[in-house]
Design a protein around this motif. Structure first.
Motif, PDB file in Angstrom:
ATOM      1  N   CYS A   1     -30.802  58.505 -29.302  1.00 27.13           N
ATOM      2  CA  CYS A   1     -30.147  57.395 -30.006  1.00 27.13           C
ATOM      3  C   CYS A   1     -30.651  56.053 -29.472  1.00 27.13           C
ATOM      4  CB  CYS A   1     -28.636  57.486 -29.850  1.00 27.13           C
ATOM      5  SG  CYS A   1     -27.916  58.987 -30.546  1.00 27.13           S
ATOM      6  N   TYR A   2     -30.489  55.064 -30.300  1.00 30.39           N
ATOM      7  CA  TYR A   2     -30.934  53.716 -29.978  1.00 30.39           C
ATOM      8  C   TYR A   2     -29.800  53.006 -29.227  1.00 30.39           C
ATOM      9  CZ  TYR A   2     -33.019  49.070 -30.784  1.00 30.39           C
ATOM     10  OH  TYR A   2     -33.573  47.830 -30.643  1.00 30.39           O
TER      11      TYR A   2
ATOM     12  N   THR B   1     -28.804  49.712 -27.122  1.00 30.56           N
ATOM     13  CA  THR B   1     -29.353  48.368 -26.900  1.00 30.56           C
ATOM     14  C   THR B   1     -28.241  47.315 -26.867  1.00 30.56           C
ATOM     15  OG1 THR B   1     -30.979  46.767 -27.711  1.00 30.56           O
ATOM     16  CG2 THR B   1     -29.656  47.895 -29.369  1.00 30.56           C
TER      17      THR B   1
ATOM     18  N   CYS C   1     -27.058  56.188 -33.746  1.00 30.68           N
ATOM     19  CA  CYS C   1     -27.590  57.527 -33.972  1.00 30.68           C
ATOM     20  C   CYS C   1     -27.593  57.839 -35.475  1.00 30.68           C
ATOM     21  CB  CYS C   1     -26.745  58.587 -33.247  1.00 30.68           C
ATOM     22  SG  CYS C   1     -26.467  58.236 -31.499  1.00 30.68           S
TER      23      CYS C   1
ATOM     24  N   HIS D   1     -23.233  55.185 -36.078  1.00 34.79           N
ATOM     25  CA  HIS D   1     -23.521  54.194 -35.045  1.00 34.79           C
ATOM     26  C   HIS D   1     -22.220  53.510 -34.661  1.00 34.79           C
ATOM     27  CE1 HIS D   1     -23.443  51.288 -38.418  1.00 34.79           C
ATOM     28  NE2 HIS D   1     -23.101  50.411 -37.474  1.00 34.79           N
TER      29      HIS D   1
END
Length: 303
Positions: A190-191, A193, A215, A284
């Protein structure tokens, strides 16, 4: 016969100046000592000067408003009263009103026996502690002690700076030592940040710190752990006023969560906080944190 006439004219010429001088002297003598009831007096006499041991006192010394804010126009009022007996002449003196070594107003004045007079000055209240005093600026030859001390009065006042509010800017904070960390909690595609401290072309929009676990296009979920503002404290009297968390969910809010596991301390200079996020697959989760700070107007909270 002619000799007798000439002789008479000669005597007359001698007598005329003598008579005129005598009349002039008599006139001057009469002006100096005119007859008055009870005897004669010399011109220019009048009530005696005040010889009281306590000639004048301050009956009021005040500020309006009593507790001004920084920069506010304030009126300083001084009232002086003569304590001289009623049968004495007016009392002459100098007066002034000062803030420390700065003279705000002053001049010369007279007070009739028992009378009072009001004097004023304008003062722009400045940040800090000030000794403001006013009263008689002339030595009136009064007795020592209280008789002289009541000629002036002092007010000590502390002016606090005007407080203003703004949102804490995470970019400016990073430029002055704040640290922001982003970590995935375990292996995940998953991203994970955050924009915490990210450089921008301008500071606009950098007063909300965002944290994201995305995600959305994956068959796996993921977690993120974020820290913000570590190693940084507010400067120049600025403090945390409040903070708010804005949650931003994906299509199914039940498949993601986020919270502050450590929050900023309201009233402190430390904006540090910690965020935990989780999102299921195909989802997300994001939250944004705003911190409102308060401090003295015209000062820099960052350095």
């Amino acid at each position: 016969m002619k000799r007798r006439i000439r002789h008479s004219f000669g005597l007359l010429n001698l007598l005329i100046p003598t008579v005129l001088i005598a009349m002039l002297c008599a006139t001057q003598a009469g002006a100096q000592t005119p007859e008055r009831p009870g005897g004669t007096k010399t011109l220019g006499s009048g009530p005696p000067a005040c010889s009281a041991s306590d000639k004048v006192e301050v009956t009021e010394f005040s500020l309006n408003p009593q507790q001004p804010t920084a920069g506010q126009s304030t009126t300083v009022k001084l009232i002086l009263k003569s304590k001289c007996p009623s049968n004495t002449r007016p009392l002459s003196f100098d007066w002034d009103i000062n803030s420390g070594s700065q003279r705000l107003a002053g001049g010369s004045a007279q007070l009739n026996p028992g009378a009072s007079s009001t004097f004023t000055a304008n003062w722009a209240a400045a940040v800090g502690t000030h000794n403001i005093y006013g009263g008689v600026a002339t030595d009136l030859n009064e007795s020592a002690g209280a008789n002289k001390q009541n000629n002036t009065r002092q007010v000590t006042i502390t002016i606090q700076p005007k407080l203003v509010e703004q949102l804490l800017n995470h970019v400016k904070a990073k430029e002055n030592g704040a640290n922001f960390t982003v970590n995935a909690d375990g292996p995940t595609p998953c991203y994970v940040t955050s924009n915490g401290g990210a450089s921008m072309s301008t500071y606009a929009g950098s007063d909300i710190t965002e944290f994201i676990v995305n995600c959305y296009n994956l068959d796996f979920g993921g977690k993120g752990i974020f820290e913000a503002y570590s190693g940084f404290t507010l400067k120049n009297g600025w403090k945390i006023k409040s903070f708010a968390v804005e949650k931003k969910y994906g299509e199914n809010p039940r498949k993601g969560w986020g919270w502050l596991s450590a929050a900023p301390v309201v009233g402190s200079t430390n904006p540090y906080f910690k965020v935990r996020l989780w999102a299921e697959k195909l989802e997300h989760m994001s939250i944004g944190v705003k911190i409102r700070i308060e401090g003295p107007e015209g000062t820099n909270p960052y350095q």
